[in-house]
Design a protein around this motif. Structure first.
Motif, mmCIF file in Angstrom:
data_model
loop_
_atom_site.group_PDB
_atom_site.id
_atom_site.type_symbol
_atom_site.label_atom_id
_atom_site.label_comp_id
_atom_site.label_asym_id
_atom_site.label_seq_id
_atom_site.Cartn_x
_atom_site.Cartn_y
_atom_site.Cartn_z
ATOM 1 N N VAL A 16 -3.173 2.464 -10.336
ATOM 2 C CA VAL A 16 -4.125 2.577 -9.107
ATOM 3 C C VAL A 16 -3.380 2.995 -7.940
ATOM 4 O O VAL A 16 -2.245 2.476 -7.462
ATOM 5 N N ASP A 17 -3.996 4.132 -7.338
ATOM 6 C CA ASP A 17 -3.136 4.468 -5.934
ATOM 7 C C ASP A 17 -3.377 3.659 -4.963
ATOM 8 O O ASP A 17 -4.321 2.901 -4.783
ATOM 9 N N TYR A 18 -2.068 3.641 -4.123
ATOM 10 C CA TYR A 18 -2.260 2.636 -3.021
ATOM 11 C C TYR A 18 -3.468 2.942 -1.989
ATOM 12 O O TYR A 18 -3.688 1.874 -1.594
ATOM 13 N N PHE A 19 -3.806 4.011 -1.820
ATOM 14 C CA PHE A 19 -5.118 4.276 -0.771
ATOM 15 C C PHE A 19 -6.192 3.513 -1.488
ATOM 16 O O PHE A 19 -7.118 3.274 -0.761
ATOM 17 N N THR A 20 -6.458 3.771 -2.751
ATOM 18 C CA THR A 20 -7.332 3.335 -3.513
ATOM 19 C C THR A 20 -7.526 1.785 -3.339
ATOM 20 O O THR A 20 -8.350 1.272 -3.239
ATOM 21 N N ILE A 21 -6.260 0.988 -3.407
ATOM 22 C CA ILE A 21 -6.203 -0.270 -3.289
ATOM 23 C C ILE A 21 -6.882 -0.746 -1.947
ATOM 24 O O ILE A 21 -7.606 -1.869 -2.029
ATOM 25 N N PHE A 22 -6.755 -0.103 -1.093
ATOM 26 C CA PHE A 22 -7.302 -0.527 0.390
ATOM 27 C C PHE A 22 -8.809 0.300 0.711
ATOM 28 O O PHE A 22 -9.349 0.111 1.582
ATOM 29 N N GLY A 23 -9.116 1.198 -0.205
ATOM 30 C CA GLY A 23 -10.363 1.582 -0.261
ATOM 31 C C GLY A 23 -10.489 2.714 1.070
ATOM 32 O O GLY A 23 -11.410 2.931 1.902
ATOM 33 N N ILE A 24 -9.290 3.423 1.245
ATOM 34 C CA ILE A 24 -8.944 4.472 2.320
ATOM 35 C C ILE A 24 -8.978 5.803 1.735
ATOM 36 O O ILE A 24 -8.355 5.810 0.779
ATOM 37 N N SER A 25 -9.228 6.753 2.596
ATOM 38 C CA SER A 25 -9.057 8.215 1.973
ATOM 39 C C SER A 25 -7.595 8.435 1.873
ATOM 40 O O SER A 25 -6.717 8.199 2.727
#
Length: 87
Positions: A16-25
């Motif tokens: 899981v991508d770090y950006f996906t973890i926080f729900g940001i682009s």
């Protein structure tokens, strides 16, 4: 990180991508205030101290997830580490 139906903490998925973890682009430009807010909200759900009454397995999932969120947060918070991560 959390089961959508029951809210239980799931095993760590390193894909899981770090950006996906926080729900940001996925972008070099990051709103640090929003990132901090999302980080705090996640830690309120994942922090191991909140899991003392759960099974050892769930406590380990919590510790793994929380540590991963911390790594993701500090990577995305700092411009140099964020740039390296994007590359």
């Amino acid at each position: 990180m959390l089961c959508p139906s029951c809210g239980a903490i799931q095993p760590l998925d390193l894909s899981v991508d770090y950006f996906t973890i926080f729900g940001i682009s996925r972008s070099f430009q990051v709103d640090s205030k929003l990132l901090k807010q999302k980080y705090k909200n996640l830690q309120k759900k994942l922090h191991p101290d909140l899991m003392s009454s759960t099974s050892e397995k769930e406590q380990q999932f919590s510790a793994d997830q929380s540590a991963h969120v911390i790594r993701a947060y500090f990577t995305l918070l700092k411009p140099l580490s964020r740039a390296r991560y994007l590359v």
